[in-house]
Design a protein around this motif. Structure first.
Motif, PDB file in Angstrom:
ATOM      1  N   ASN A 101       0.822  -1.206   0.000  1.00 50.89           N
ATOM      2  CA  ASN A 101       0.000   0.000   0.000  1.00 50.89           C
ATOM      3  C   ASN A 101       0.859   1.260   0.000  1.00 50.89           C
ATOM      4  O   ASN A 101       2.040   1.218   0.334  1.00 50.89           O
ATOM      5  N   ARG A 105       2.568   3.963   5.940  1.00 52.09           N
ATOM      6  CA  ARG A 105       1.775   2.760   6.177  1.00 52.09           C
ATOM      7  C   ARG A 105       2.219   1.997   7.417  1.00 52.09           C
ATOM      8  O   ARG A 105       1.741   0.892   7.676  1.00 52.09           O
ATOM      9  N   ARG A 118      -0.480  -0.841   7.766  1.00 51.54           N
ATOM     10  CA  ARG A 118      -1.305  -1.182   6.610  1.00 51.54           C
ATOM     11  C   ARG A 118      -0.369  -1.447   5.428  1.00 51.54           C
ATOM     12  O   ARG A 118      -0.537  -0.901   4.338  1.00 51.54           O
ATOM     13  N   ASN A 184      -5.274  -5.898   5.654  1.00 49.68           N
ATOM     14  CA  ASN A 184      -4.714  -4.908   4.734  1.00 49.68           C
ATOM     15  C   ASN A 184      -4.736  -5.312   3.265  1.00 49.68           C
ATOM     16  O   ASN A 184      -4.197  -4.602   2.423  1.00 49.68           O
ATOM     17  N   LEU A 257      -8.592  -4.787  13.941  1.00 47.93           N
ATOM     18  CA  LEU A 257      -9.187  -3.542  13.465  1.00 47.93           C
ATOM     19  C   LEU A 257      -9.748  -2.714  14.613  1.00 47.93           C
ATOM     20  O   LEU A 257     -10.099  -1.545  14.428  1.00 47.93           O
ATOM     21  N   ARG A 259      -9.785  -0.459  17.945  1.00 47.57           N
ATOM     22  CA  ARG A 259      -8.899   0.582  18.492  1.00 47.57           C
ATOM     23  C   ARG A 259      -9.056   0.689  20.010  1.00 47.57           C
ATOM     24  O   ARG A 259      -8.637   1.667  20.618  1.00 47.57           O
ATOM     25  N   GLU A 272      -6.931   5.976  11.574  1.00 46.81           N
ATOM     26  CA  GLU A 272      -6.027   5.450  10.550  1.00 46.81           C
ATOM     27  C   GLU A 272      -6.428   4.020  10.180  1.00 46.81           C
ATOM     28  O   GLU A 272      -6.742   3.211  11.042  1.00 46.81           O
ATOM     29  N   GLN A 273      -6.397   3.714   8.908  1.00 45.48           N
ATOM     30  CA  GLN A 273      -6.669   2.355   8.469  1.00 45.48           C
ATOM     31  C   GLN A 273      -5.484   1.449   8.808  1.00 45.48           C
ATOM     32  O   GLN A 273      -4.344   1.904   8.889  1.00 45.48           O
ATOM     33  N   GLY A 274      -5.774   0.160   8.969  1.00 47.53           N
ATOM     34  CA  GLY A 274      -4.706  -0.803   9.212  1.00 47.53           C
ATOM     35  C   GLY A 274      -4.958  -1.641  10.441  1.00 47.53           C
ATOM     36  O   GLY A 274      -5.944  -1.481  11.167  1.00 47.53           O
TER      37      GLY A 274
END
Length: 354
Positions: A101, A105, A118, A184, A257, A259, A272-274
């Motif tokens: 990605n 990341r 990610r 991811n 995933l 948090r 944030e994604q990941g």
């Protein structure tokens, strides 16, 4: 500790707090160390702790391994062994080389003692790893190889991807981890569903039997790596599929995933994604390991991974039912001393009168 006080701050200053640049520099340095026998010998003398065990037919010099993700392309194998790891898992690698990605990341969340990534299976491909292993040889500890789906491959064609990587890499592996749980790669986690997983494992089991018949070296154990975000009902279904298709063990768990557990100072990372790893994952990973062990006992030995950062964490994971352990975030955040501390405590417990 020297690493926490001096080495790590210096690396982050040098690379302007770019976590991936620090990661790459670390692997590059250890790649050089791997090629110098006198350095690996010196490190091994300081860090190595012998506490042997046998799990799914493989003999391990101690129970603590390096999790996949730290050395995706198998560049520093002798160094990991010298730093005290009882086994090394490389990858995740895919059939096709891919860049992963876009950056940034990889993020370190110091207040939470965690890592967020990610990466997206950035690696040079299965064929490149096989070529490197044929040239450099394996480490002197068991080698696990984690395989996954290439991003360019549609989910409905994933089986061919995994099969090709298994055929390419099984000659070099002491076990192969089937990664169907990274958050991811789009669609990857759907391969944990009962129907998809049944088809995938049926093909990989059949292929592993064919490879064993032609190689004469016996079947390479297949392990399945699962997500911590599955419900217990979904895990129960997954366990049934694994038992039906001669899976040798489980790796529990991958990154999450969720948090939950982030420190207030790290709240900005919540969006944030990941996948999140490290301290916030510890309780859930143990919960999953305990549930799996209660369901299947020793029928599916477990490599426990997720939030192990201290000897006490390691002992709790073993008490939950894990047979082996892995770390990633603790090494990345605190350096190699954590490996020796954990292994020393585990060896002391093993040697204690019962």
């Amino acid at each position: 500790m020297l690493f926490d006080r001096i080495v790590r701050p210096a690396l982050y200053r040098l690379h302007r707090h770019d976590a991936e640049a620090v990661h790459e520099r670390t692997v590059r340095v250890l790649e050089r160390v791997s090629s110098v026998d006198r350095l690996t010998t010196a490190l091994r003398r300081h860090y190595r702790v012998d506490d042997p065990c046998t799990v799914f037919g493989v003999r391990f010099p101690n129970r603590l391994g390096l999790a996949a993700g730290m050395d995706k392309d198998g560049r520093a194998l002798q160094a990991w062994s010298a730093l005290g790891f009882g086994f090394v898992e490389v990858g995740t690698v895919t059939r096709h080389a891919q860049p992963g990605n876009p950056r940034p990341r990889l993020f370190t969340l110091d207040a939470s003692d965690a890592v967020l990534n990610r990466m997206g299976f950035n690696n040079a491909g299965a064929a490149a790893l096989a070529e490197r292993l044929s040239r450099t040889g394996k480490p002197d500890v068991p080698l696990g190889i984690s395989i996954g789906k290439s991003k360019i491959t549609p989910v409905e064609d994933a089986i061919a991807d995994y099969r090709d990587s298994l055929v390419t890499l099984s000659p070099y592996a002491d076990y192969v981890a089937v990664n169907v749980s990274s958050p991811n790669t789009p669609g990857l986690r759907t391969l944990q569903d009962r129907g998809a997983l049944t088809e995938l494992l049926a093909e990989l089991s059949r292929t592993s039997k064919e490879l064993a018949a032609t190689s004469g070296r016996g079947r390479v154990p297949l392990l399945v790596k699962i997500a911590p975000d599955l419900t217990f009902d979904a895990i129960s279904e997954l366990l049934g599929v694994c038992l039906d298709h001669d899976v040798a063990g489980l790796i529990a768990t991958n990154t999450t995933l969720s948090r939950d557990g982030l420190a207030p100072q790290d709240a900005r990372f919540a969006a944030e994604q990941g996948g999140l790893s490290g301290r916030p994952l510890a309780a859930r990973s143990r919960e999953v390991v305990r549930f799996v062990h209660e369901q299947v006992g020793d029928s599916l030995p477990i490599i426990g991974v997720g939030g192990i950062g201290s000897p006490d964490d390691a002992l709790r994971m073993l008490d939950a039912g894990a047979s082996l352990l892995q770390i990633f975030s603790a090494f990345a955040l605190h350096g190699p001393a954590v490996v020796r501390r954990i292994n020393s405590r585990l060896a002391q417990r093993q040697a204690a009168p019962r």
